[in-house]
Design an enzyme around this catalytic site. Structure first.
Site, PDB file in Angstrom:
ATOM      1  N   ASP A  40      31.305  32.779  45.773  1.00  0.00           N
ATOM      2  CA  ASP A  40      31.568  33.790  44.751  1.00  0.00           C
ATOM      3  C   ASP A  40      30.626  34.985  44.857  1.00  0.00           C
ATOM      4  O   ASP A  40      31.050  36.141  44.725  1.00  0.00           O
ATOM      5  CB  ASP A  40      31.467  33.165  43.360  1.00  0.00           C
TER       6      ASP A  40
ATOM      7  N   GLU B 129      38.457  43.516  41.793  1.00  0.00           N
ATOM      8  CA  GLU B 129      39.637  43.303  42.618  1.00  0.00           C
ATOM      9  C   GLU B 129      40.891  43.682  41.841  1.00  0.00           C
ATOM     10  O   GLU B 129      40.919  43.617  40.608  1.00  0.00           O
ATOM     11  CB  GLU B 129      39.735  41.835  43.046  1.00  0.00           C
TER      12      GLU B 129
ATOM     13  N   CYS C  93      27.175  40.341  58.217  1.00  0.00           N
ATOM     14  CA  CYS C  93      27.570  40.854  59.532  1.00  0.00           C
ATOM     15  C   CYS C  93      29.033  41.267  59.604  1.00  0.00           C
ATOM     16  O   CYS C  93      29.460  41.866  60.588  1.00  0.00           O
ATOM     17  CB  CYS C  93      27.282  39.797  60.604  1.00  0.00           C
TER      18      CYS C  93
ATOM     19  N   CYS D 130      26.234  34.925  62.204  1.00  0.00           N
ATOM     20  CA  CYS D 130      24.824  35.256  61.945  1.00  0.00           C
ATOM     21  C   CYS D 130      24.066  34.115  61.270  1.00  0.00           C
ATOM     22  O   CYS D 130      22.888  34.274  60.926  1.00  0.00           O
ATOM     23  CB  CYS D 130      24.724  36.521  61.091  1.00  0.00           C
TER      24      CYS D 130
ATOM     25  N   ASP E  18      33.368  39.628  40.821  1.00  0.00           N
ATOM     26  CA  ASP E  18      34.379  38.697  41.307  1.00  0.00           C
ATOM     27  C   ASP E  18      34.779  37.797  40.142  1.00  0.00           C
ATOM     28  O   ASP E  18      33.916  37.236  39.458  1.00  0.00           O
ATOM     29  CB  ASP E  18      33.833  37.861  42.467  1.00  0.00           C
TER      30      ASP E  18
ATOM     31  N   CYS F  70      31.892  37.635  55.832  1.00  0.00           N
ATOM     32  CA  CYS F  70      30.438  37.588  55.700  1.00  0.00           C
ATOM     33  C   CYS F  70      29.925  38.939  55.216  1.00  0.00           C
ATOM     34  O   CYS F  70      30.210  39.975  55.824  1.00  0.00           O
ATOM     35  CB  CYS F  70      29.796  37.223  57.037  1.00  0.00           C
TER      36      CYS F  70
END
Length: 366
Positions: free
Chosen positions: A328, A246, A302, A321, A162, A299
């Protein structure tokens, strides 16, 4: 594989004069062809082919193809400046030795060949920077087939990255690489030299000296950033079989007036470009995921997705959760997961049974 090696050359005064005349001829051919094609385009809205001319016009033809291609966000070609970077391409009667290069109509030029060149030399591109330094890019075919991409991957050697501003790169293993902020460190020096240039009278020798000082400061900045990116990308590629990043639209991000200076200084595109060709050279994978994927506000445990997540929120707790996330690192984990799905969709095997990987630091210590 076709490889390019850029080396510093040291032409004699006579050779430098010859090269400068050659750069001027190349620039004239490019600018003249651009004038003709621009007139045709403005008057009739049609495109002319420029392939009948030499390499300068072939480059111009490529620039127009990119401009007319709706898939590429290319700008309309611009005229080349006399005081900008100059270059010329040579593909016939070229050769090189341990400390020299040779192009047509000129004797050997002294060069610093800093690495061994393998294979057949196919072309030489000469260039002159704004600071007056000369370089030669040697393109050679090593005669070795390109490495086959790794088909069976170890999930422990698939890394998600990232990009950020406080930290330049945050990986899915939890490691954060601080942003060196090269531009911020030298901004006062650049501002001082820019003011000195502005105060000089146009056409004076003092202005020429001030412009050279400013150009050298910018060149040192660019070299420092490139050196850092080369070392970081080499370490990342050597330690992993696949790197997931990305798809960044930096051009759109630069429209943010508050962050544009910091985004440009980070140089994300340059880092990703270096990761891409280094990975290809070793038969490894660089995967770019969809730029609309909500990596930060999803998340990684989950899969719950927040409706909104402000940029100033660096840590958050999942309401589903109750997992506490660092923004990050959570994004890097999601990027890695999306990349693994993309690798599997391409028919590749990603196994989680490879065990823990050894980093290059551990191997060096051993």
């Amino acid at each position: 594989m076709i490889k390019a090696t850029k080396v510093r050359i040291y032409p004699t005064p006579d050779q430098a004069e010859f090269l400068n005349r050659q750069f001027g001829a190349v620039r004239f051919a490019y600018n003249k062809a651009l004038h003709i094609i621009s007139s045709q385009y403005k008057r009739h809205g049609t495109k002319l082919k420029a392939k009948a001319l030499q390499q300068a016009c072939i480059n111009l033809d490529k620039a127009f193809q990119s401009f007319f291609d709706p898939k590429l966000p290319a700008r309309y070609p611009k005229f080349k400046r006399k005081h900008g970077k100059q270059s010329s391409y040579h593909c016939t009667s070229v050769s090189c030795g341990d400390d020299w290069i040779k192009i047509p109509k000129m004797g050997p030029i002294k060069a610093r060949i800093h690495r061994q060149l393998e294979g057949n030399l196919t072309s030489i591109t000469l260039s002159r920077t704004v600071t007056g330094e000369y370089y030669a890019s040697l393109l050679h075919d090593d005669g070795v087939a390109a490495p086959v991409l790794i088909h069976d991957l170890d999930a422990n050697q698939v890394l998600g990255l990232d990009m950020g501003l406080t930290h330049l790169a945050i990986d899915s293993s939890g490691n954060k690489t601080p942003n060196p902020r090269f531009l911020k460190k030298v901004s006062a020096n650049l501002r001082r030299k820019q003011k000195s240039l502005f105060r000089c009278q146009k056409g004076s020798k003092g202005r020429a000296k001030a412009r050279l000082k400013l150009a050298k400061a910018h060149q040192r900045l660019a070299n420092a950033r490139a050196d850092f990116q080369h070392k970081l990308s080499r370490m990342i590629v050597d330690e992993n079989q696949a790197v997931i990043v990305e798809t960044l639209k930096v051009k759109n991000m630069l429209k943010n007036k508050k962050l544009s200076r910091h985004i440009a200084d980070a140089g994300w595109s340059g880092l990703i470009q270096k990761l891409e060709y280094k990975a290809k050279e070793q038969g490894k994978h660089l995967i770019k995921i969809d730029r609309w994927f909500a990596s930060s506000k999803t998340c990684s445990c989950c899969g719950h997705k927040l409706e909104a997540l402000s940029l100033n929120v660096r840590d958050w707790q999942c309401p589903s959760c109750s997992t506490q996330h660092n923004r990050d690192i959570n994004a890097a984990l999601n990027i890695r997961a999306q990349g693994i799905l993309k690798l599997k969709a391409a028919g590749l095997s990603v196994s989680a049974n490879g065990g823990k990987r050894k980093t290059s630091h551990a191997l060096a210590a051993a």
